[in-house]
Design a protein around this motif. Structure first.
Motif, PDB file in Angstrom:
ATOM      1  N   ARG A  13       0.838  -1.204   0.000  1.00  0.00           N
ATOM      2  CA  ARG A  13       0.000   0.000   0.000  1.00  0.00           C
ATOM      3  C   ARG A  13       0.878   1.261   0.000  1.00  0.00           C
ATOM      4  O   ARG A  13       0.546   2.257  -0.617  1.00  0.00           O
ATOM      5  CB  ARG A  13      -0.911  -0.011   1.238  1.00  0.00           C
ATOM      6  CG  ARG A  13      -1.834   1.154   1.319  1.00  0.00           C
ATOM      7  CD  ARG A  13      -3.144   0.842   0.612  1.00  0.00           C
ATOM      8  NE  ARG A  13      -3.402   1.884  -0.358  1.00  0.00           N
ATOM      9  CZ  ARG A  13      -4.021   1.713  -1.499  1.00  0.00           C
ATOM     10  NH1 ARG A  13      -4.476   0.559  -1.850  1.00  0.00           N
ATOM     11  NH2 ARG A  13      -4.235   2.691  -2.318  1.00  0.00           N
ATOM     12  N   GLU A  14       2.018   1.194   0.675  1.00  0.00           N
ATOM     13  CA  GLU A  14       2.946   2.325   0.699  1.00  0.00           C
ATOM     14  C   GLU A  14       3.449   2.665  -0.709  1.00  0.00           C
ATOM     15  O   GLU A  14       3.557   3.830  -1.069  1.00  0.00           O
ATOM     16  CB  GLU A  14       4.147   2.020   1.587  1.00  0.00           C
ATOM     17  CG  GLU A  14       3.848   1.895   3.056  1.00  0.00           C
ATOM     18  CD  GLU A  14       5.089   1.529   3.832  1.00  0.00           C
ATOM     19  OE1 GLU A  14       5.598   2.403   4.552  1.00  0.00           O
ATOM     20  OE2 GLU A  14       5.546   0.376   3.692  1.00  0.00           O
ATOM     21  N   ILE A  16       1.920   1.871  -3.563  1.00  0.00           N
ATOM     22  CA  ILE A  16       0.757   2.352  -4.316  1.00  0.00           C
ATOM     23  C   ILE A  16       0.498   3.824  -4.017  1.00  0.00           C
ATOM     24  O   ILE A  16       0.289   4.630  -4.928  1.00  0.00           O
ATOM     25  CB  ILE A  16      -0.489   1.490  -3.996  1.00  0.00           C
ATOM     26  CG1 ILE A  16      -0.293   0.080  -4.550  1.00  0.00           C
ATOM     27  CG2 ILE A  16      -1.764   2.134  -4.527  1.00  0.00           C
ATOM     28  CD1 ILE A  16      -1.287  -0.944  -4.058  1.00  0.00           C
ATOM     29  N   ASP A  17       0.552   4.193  -2.749  1.00  0.00           N
ATOM     30  CA  ASP A  17       0.331   5.589  -2.367  1.00  0.00           C
ATOM     31  C   ASP A  17       1.419   6.507  -2.915  1.00  0.00           C
ATOM     32  O   ASP A  17       1.151   7.647  -3.295  1.00  0.00           O
ATOM     33  CB  ASP A  17       0.260   5.724  -0.844  1.00  0.00           C
ATOM     34  CG  ASP A  17      -0.988   5.083  -0.256  1.00  0.00           C
ATOM     35  OD1 ASP A  17      -1.941   4.801  -1.014  1.00  0.00           O
ATOM     36  OD2 ASP A  17      -0.999   4.862   0.971  1.00  0.00           O
ATOM     37  N   SER A  18       2.646   6.024  -2.982  1.00  0.00           N
ATOM     38  CA  SER A  18       3.752   6.849  -3.471  1.00  0.00           C
ATOM     39  C   SER A  18       3.701   7.055  -4.982  1.00  0.00           C
ATOM     40  O   SER A  18       4.045   8.121  -5.477  1.00  0.00           O
ATOM     41  CB  SER A  18       5.091   6.210  -3.109  1.00  0.00           C
ATOM     42  OG  SER A  18       5.293   6.275  -1.729  1.00  0.00           O
ATOM     43  N   LEU A  19       3.286   6.032  -5.713  1.00  0.00           N
ATOM     44  CA  LEU A  19       3.277   6.129  -7.177  1.00  0.00           C
ATOM     45  C   LEU A  19       1.977   6.695  -7.743  1.00  0.00           C
ATOM     46  O   LEU A  19       1.910   6.992  -8.935  1.00  0.00           O
ATOM     47  CB  LEU A  19       3.591   4.769  -7.789  1.00  0.00           C
ATOM     48  CG  LEU A  19       5.000   4.268  -7.535  1.00  0.00           C
ATOM     49  CD1 LEU A  19       5.181   2.874  -8.109  1.00  0.00           C
ATOM     50  CD2 LEU A  19       6.036   5.213  -8.113  1.00  0.00           C
ATOM     51  N   LYS A  20       0.965   6.803  -6.933  1.00  0.00           N
ATOM     52  CA  LYS A  20      -0.319   7.431  -7.271  1.00  0.00           C
ATOM     53  C   LYS A  20      -0.839   7.067  -8.644  1.00  0.00           C
ATOM     54  O   LYS A  20      -1.187   5.931  -8.903  1.00  0.00           O
ATOM     55  CB  LYS A  20      -0.215   8.942  -7.096  1.00  0.00           C
ATOM     56  CG  LYS A  20       0.126   9.338  -5.689  1.00  0.00           C
ATOM     57  CD  LYS A  20       0.275  10.809  -5.550  1.00  0.00           C
ATOM     58  CE  LYS A  20       0.686  11.064  -4.115  1.00  0.00           C
ATOM     59  NZ  LYS A  20       1.240  12.267  -3.816  1.00  0.00           N
ATOM     60  N   ASP A  21      -0.880   8.030  -9.546  1.00  0.00           N
ATOM     61  CA  ASP A  21      -1.563   7.882 -10.832  1.00  0.00           C
ATOM     62  C   ASP A  21      -0.925   6.869 -11.784  1.00  0.00           C
ATOM     63  O   ASP A  21      -1.606   6.353 -12.669  1.00  0.00           O
ATOM     64  CB  ASP A  21      -1.651   9.232 -11.545  1.00  0.00           C
ATOM     65  CG  ASP A  21      -2.498  10.228 -10.775  1.00  0.00           C
ATOM     66  OD1 ASP A  21      -3.347   9.800  -9.965  1.00  0.00           O
ATOM     67  OD2 ASP A  21      -2.309  11.443 -10.968  1.00  0.00           O
ATOM     68  N   VAL A  23       0.525   3.968 -10.919  1.00  0.00           N
ATOM     69  CA  VAL A  23       0.615   2.607 -10.378  1.00  0.00           C
ATOM     70  C   VAL A  23      -0.146   1.593 -11.233  1.00  0.00           C
ATOM     71  O   VAL A  23       0.280   0.449 -11.367  1.00  0.00           O
ATOM     72  CB  VAL A  23       0.180   2.563  -8.897  1.00  0.00           C
ATOM     73  CG1 VAL A  23      -1.318   2.639  -8.760  1.00  0.00           C
ATOM     74  CG2 VAL A  23       0.734   1.347  -8.205  1.00  0.00           C
ATOM     75  N   ASP A  24      -1.220   2.007 -11.867  1.00  0.00           N
ATOM     76  CA  ASP A  24      -1.988   1.084 -12.713  1.00  0.00           C
ATOM     77  C   ASP A  24      -1.234   0.703 -13.990  1.00  0.00           C
ATOM     78  O   ASP A  24      -1.572  -0.282 -14.638  1.00  0.00           O
ATOM     79  CB  ASP A  24      -3.344   1.678 -13.078  1.00  0.00           C
ATOM     80  CG  ASP A  24      -4.275   1.731 -11.884  1.00  0.00           C
ATOM     81  OD1 ASP A  24      -4.089   0.949 -10.932  1.00  0.00           O
ATOM     82  OD2 ASP A  24      -5.195   2.577 -11.898  1.00  0.00           O
ATOM     83  N   ASN A  52      11.262  11.599 -11.540  1.00  0.00           N
ATOM     84  CA  ASN A  52      10.049  11.685 -10.720  1.00  0.00           C
ATOM     85  C   ASN A  52       9.700  10.347 -10.076  1.00  0.00           C
ATOM     86  O   ASN A  52       9.146  10.314  -8.972  1.00  0.00           O
ATOM     87  CB  ASN A  52       8.877  12.213 -11.541  1.00  0.00           C
ATOM     88  CG  ASN A  52       9.034  13.683 -11.849  1.00  0.00           C
ATOM     89  OD1 ASN A  52       9.557  14.447 -11.048  1.00  0.00           O
ATOM     90  ND2 ASN A  52       8.605  14.087 -13.031  1.00  0.00           N
ATOM     91  N   ALA A  56       9.473   9.771  -6.078  1.00  0.00           N
ATOM     92  CA  ALA A  56       8.308   9.147  -5.446  1.00  0.00           C
ATOM     93  C   ALA A  56       8.707   7.974  -4.554  1.00  0.00           C
ATOM     94  O   ALA A  56       8.010   7.658  -3.590  1.00  0.00           O
ATOM     95  CB  ALA A  56       7.320   8.675  -6.514  1.00  0.00           C
TER      96      ALA A  56
END
Length: 79
Positions: A13-14, A16-21, A23-24, A52, A56
């Motif tokens: 989850r950490e 996922i939160d760091s890579l934001k947009d 991550v998909d 970037n 992140a």
């Protein structure tokens, strides 16, 4: 060339939160206790700039499989 990384963190989850947009657009997978693999394709790097991505991920210890180097997390000191 994309990035092939091993990220040391408490849970995915950490990351996922760091890579934001983006991550998909990445592939992530569990390796072992607190180690997660992360594959970031070249087209994503071209879109967001590799610097970037490293920014992140700066709060993690990250092993770059291509270079064979660890990038250790930045220590954040309270002001």
């Amino acid at each position: 060339m994309g990035l092939q990384l091993i990220v040391h963190c408490e849970n995915e989850r950490e990351i996922i939160d760091s890579l934001k947009d983006i991550v998909d657009s990445c592939e992530g997978f569990f390796i072992d206790n607190n180690l997660f693999g992360l594959s970031i394709p070249t087209n994503v790097l071209d879109l967001v700039d590799e610097d970037n991505i490293w920014l992140a991920l700066e709060k993690f210890d990250v092993y770059d499989l291509w270079s064979g180097n660890w990038h250790y997390k930045k220590m954040i000191h309270p002001s």
